[in-house]
Design an enzyme around this catalytic site. Structure first.
Site, PDB file in Angstrom:
ATOM      1  N   HIS A 159       0.834  -1.208  -0.109  1.00 22.93           N
ATOM      2  CA  HIS A 159       0.056   0.052   0.091  1.00 22.93           C
ATOM      3  C   HIS A 159       0.883   1.286   0.094  1.00 22.93           C
ATOM      4  O   HIS A 159       0.349   2.430  -0.258  1.00 22.93           O
ATOM      5  CB  HIS A 159      -0.884   0.099   1.328  1.00 22.93           C
ATOM      6  CG  HIS A 159      -2.045   0.885   1.097  1.00 22.93           C
ATOM      7  ND1 HIS A 159      -3.272   0.851   0.526  1.00 22.93           N
ATOM      8  CD2 HIS A 159      -2.102   2.238   1.639  1.00 22.93           C
ATOM      9  CE1 HIS A 159      -3.991   1.787   0.509  1.00 22.93           C
ATOM     10  NE2 HIS A 159      -3.343   2.768   1.384  1.00 22.93           N
TER      11      HIS A 159
ATOM     12  N   ARG B  89       1.258   2.641  -3.466  1.00 23.43           N
ATOM     13  CA  ARG B  89      -0.186   3.145  -4.120  1.00 23.43           C
ATOM     14  C   ARG B  89      -0.268   4.474  -3.338  1.00 23.43           C
ATOM     15  O   ARG B  89      -0.644   5.743  -3.989  1.00 23.43           O
ATOM     16  CB  ARG B  89      -1.296   2.376  -3.499  1.00 23.43           C
ATOM     17  CG  ARG B  89      -2.430   3.095  -3.608  1.00 23.43           C
ATOM     18  CD  ARG B  89      -3.649   1.956  -3.259  1.00 23.43           C
ATOM     19  NE  ARG B  89      -4.825   2.544  -3.410  1.00 23.43           N
ATOM     20  CZ  ARG B  89      -5.719   2.700  -4.223  1.00 23.43           C
ATOM     21  NH1 ARG B  89      -5.590   2.290  -5.385  1.00 23.43           N
ATOM     22  NH2 ARG B  89      -6.909   3.082  -3.942  1.00 23.43           N
TER      23      ARG B  89
ATOM     24  N   HIS C  85     -11.672   5.543  -6.027  1.00 22.75           N
ATOM     25  CA  HIS C  85     -12.199   5.915  -4.940  1.00 22.75           C
ATOM     26  C   HIS C  85     -13.456   6.395  -5.324  1.00 22.75           C
ATOM     27  O   HIS C  85     -13.619   7.275  -6.411  1.00 22.75           O
ATOM     28  CB  HIS C  85     -11.595   7.142  -4.076  1.00 22.75           C
ATOM     29  CG  HIS C  85     -10.206   6.638  -3.438  1.00 22.75           C
ATOM     30  ND1 HIS C  85      -9.267   7.730  -2.918  1.00 22.75           N
ATOM     31  CD2 HIS C  85      -9.936   5.390  -3.063  1.00 22.75           C
ATOM     32  CE1 HIS C  85      -8.497   7.078  -2.441  1.00 22.75           C
ATOM     33  NE2 HIS C  85      -8.576   5.789  -2.278  1.00 22.75           N
TER      34      HIS C  85
END
Length: 298
Positions: A244, A247, A270
């Site tokens: 993560h 990202r 999102h």
């Protein structure tokens, strides 16, 4: 019905009615299973429709000694959702967690890797091995496209639209989006796909999966964590990182270089722009630069 029956019914609801992904459903289920383990360990025999606020409060006190505030808040939220489902199905008339407050967690911002650190991690990969070519392509994809680790391991060859300059990504709730792919990322994927993957004995059902393990099967998320952790140790990186982190670095570096929040939202997948705003941290020097460059009365 026992706990298992209610849990299975809830899982079907999450999958069919809410369209949640397998990973999300597993996370919701884990919260309930943790409660079940507590009940068994403490000799408490009670069904989901009879359990009361006092018992659940004792469970919350117990887990508070085992997990941090953020994990505690997630467990409470997951259980509230479960009991909300029981109300929806007329199994219960009340939510026993309604008055139980989640701990204040604040805004947790993960570490961001500098470009030099990303280069160092990728540079530490041993390209003398077949796995090295694969790992370089995977890390470039994580950072270059801002993928979640679950999206990376499920990426398919048929998802590569290199001529158009995109890859198709299947995110949370099986929602799909197209993410631009840079030349470097494309180059390393093609090297792996055309010179390494073609020699792997692919297992049935995994023919379209892009990144494979030595046995020709889809990689696990845990394996990606291990690869990154080992590389961090190799370059003596002191930051606590995970897939993560790549990202988060992808989004932060885009923002710092002038990308607008809406574009970043679309690439990250999102649903809400609010999620993107919380997800990205902005240092003061960058905010000052934005004001100086774009405000009409600078």
């Amino acid at each position: 019905m026992n706990w298992d029956s209610y849990i299975k019914s809830y899982q079907s609801y999450l999958k069919i009615e809410r369209g949640l992904s397998k990973n999300t459903i597993e996370n919701y289920s884990f919260d309930i299973e943790r409660l079940c383990l507590y009940l068994v360990t403490n000799g408490i025999e009670v069904s989901p429709i009879k359990i009361n606020e006092e018992t659940l409060q004792q469970f919350i006190y117990a887990i508070a000694t085992q997990v941090n505030a953020r994990s505690q808040a997630r467990i409470i939220s997951g259980l509230k959702s479960f009991f909300g489902y029981l109300i929806f199905e007329d199994y219960r008339n009340d939510n026993p967690l309604e008055l139980i407050e989640s701990p204040k967690t604040g805004r947790k911002l993960p570490d961001t890797l500098a470009i030099t650190e990303i280069d160092a991690l990728i540079g530490a990969i041993d390209l003398a091995t077949n796995e090295g070519e694969r790992n370089r392509a995977m890390l470039e994809t994580l950072y270059g496209c801002g993928l979640r680790v679950s999206e990376l391991v499920s990426l398919k060859i048929s998802d590569l639209f290199f001529e158009e300059g995109f890859i198709k990504v299947t995110g949370k709730g099986n929602k799909q989006r197209f993410v631009p792919v840079g030349d470097l990322c494309r180059k390393y994927i093609e090297i792996y796909k055309d010179t390494v993957r073609v020699h792997v004995n692919v297992k049935k059902g995994h023919n379209d999966i892009l990144f494979l393990n030595r046995r020709g099967s889809q990689l696990t998320r845990a394996m990606i964590f291990t690869i990154i952790k080992d590389l961090a140790v190799k370059i003596e990186l002191t930051k606590k990182i995970s897939p993560h982190t790549f990202r988060h670095s992808f989004a932060t570096h885009l923002l710092e270089n002038g990308a607008d929040l809406r574009s970043i939202q679309l690439m990250l997948g999102h649903e809400s722009i609010t999620t993107t705003e919380i997800y990205l941290h902005l240092d003061r020097s960058f905010l000052t630069e934005v004001i100086n460059n774009f405000h009409p009365r600078k």
